[in-house]
Write an enzyme that holds these catalytic residues in place. Sequence first.
Site, PDB file in Angstrom:
ATOM      1  CD  GLU A 126      51.680  37.125  40.326  1.00 10.43           C
ATOM      2  OE1 GLU A 126      52.933  37.497  40.405  1.00 10.43           O
ATOM      3  OE2 GLU A 126      51.235  37.435  39.891  1.00 10.43           O
ATOM      4  CG  HIS A 181      52.627  44.163  39.600  1.00 11.45           C
ATOM      5  ND1 HIS A 181      50.980  44.414  39.625  1.00 11.45           N
ATOM      6  CD2 HIS A 181      52.569  43.138  39.121  1.00 11.45           C
ATOM      7  CE1 HIS A 181      50.228  43.087  39.172  1.00 11.45           C
ATOM      8  NE2 HIS A 181      50.474  42.059  38.813  1.00 11.45           N
TER       9      HIS A 181
END
Length: 475
Positions: A192, A461
């Site tokens: 990402e 995360h």
Amino acid sequence: MVLRESPFPNRLLRGLYSLGQHLLFPSYWATDCLLDLKETTAERRQRQCCPRCPLRALVTGPLLLLLLILSMPVALLGLLLWLPLQAARRPFAYKHNMLSRQPAGWELPGTGQAFSFVSANVCLLPNGLAKNSNLGQIKQRVARIGQHLTQGEASASFAGPRSHQFDGEGGAGPGEISVPFPPDVDFMCLQEVFDQRAGARLCQLLSPFYEHIVYDVGAYGLQGCCTLKVLNSGLFLASRYPVLAAQYRCYPNGIREDALSAKGLLSVQVQLGSAQRQRIVGYLNCTHLHAPAAHAQIRCDQLTMGLSWVQLFQDTHAQHGDVVAFDVFCGDFNFDNCSSGDELEQTHDIFRQYQDPCRVGPRQDQPWAIGTLLNYLEIHEEAVSTPEKLKRTLEQEEGRRTYLAGPILRDGRPDPSAAGSPWEGRRIDYILYREHPAPISLTTEVEKFSFITQLAGCSDHLAVGLRLLLNPAPQ
């Protein structure tokens, strides 16, 4: 194989590509700012304390919309220039920065060697899209992420015991919850890193510590059946060791919002040393699978394609007599090993070809394993606001129940049947490995597996780390 740094073969094409990007930028910026008007939970709390804050959206919204409309003709010219140039663009950029401190080459036969890997989803999307994960302020976050990723390189303070085990369950294994990243990480695999400016900044921040960086990975423009890719793959790889070869493949089956990004597989071959005049090499494969929870078959198909691409890459770049020290497959897989809704992926062939240090079998993890996906609506709460607080919170089952995303059903809804069982959370970030037969046989031992809280407030995360210890097998 010597990699050139630019994705383009000459300066003319590189200049034309840059011109196209500059023509597209005003529309891109206006769109991003419009989407950025959505508030995170932290911004909402701030607005409640400041009554004037709502005026920002009322005033800037119409102005941004006007700018977007006025910039469309220029953006159209930029698009007409930018699209055809994708055919000449290699799907990644490469940075080679000569460092005074380089890892010593490994010589075999001889002593063993340890290699350290980190995989992290850093959620560096354009601000407007990052708001969907309750994040924003990309300039500040990329600076903090770059600092956190390199803190272990500048300090050797990562020494004391930081192991963690579930309350009342099992003995201590190689798993731990750790605040900082390990020192001397050899390979950093990120997902990402979608924003190009953030990727370039991250490359700049990491290049004093990593000699070889592969970034801006992905194919833009029209791909496959007229699918327009407006974001790259988000993959980013930094290595201390020389990169011999690199290859990117785009998954052709993404749908819905995932079809707009060039998610795929990045495979890299690195040289680690020499053994009796033969190369010692390692393979790293980094990926980010399809996100929507209900599309299990798409993720399975992507894993199957990924395994075949890995084999083709290794067959293409292997030389006779190579000693393969490691073969790592890592990334954000977007499924876990505790949800009934992820049953199809949990039995995929990848877990027969590669070993998962955290896994015992389908629907069963090691007692020290925890989830890596945070409850995104809670990431700005005081209990998880710093790496130290996040670590303390996740060491308690009640904290994991509150701040980690829980098991899901096949359609993505929470699984109510999981409420009474021990809470692990959704572990969707993986580092898998496998051994290869070689002229000099090596044994592989998992020395440590880390769940790293250093990115608290910067991502939804946890990062994960793996340290492998390789030794020549006794004859």
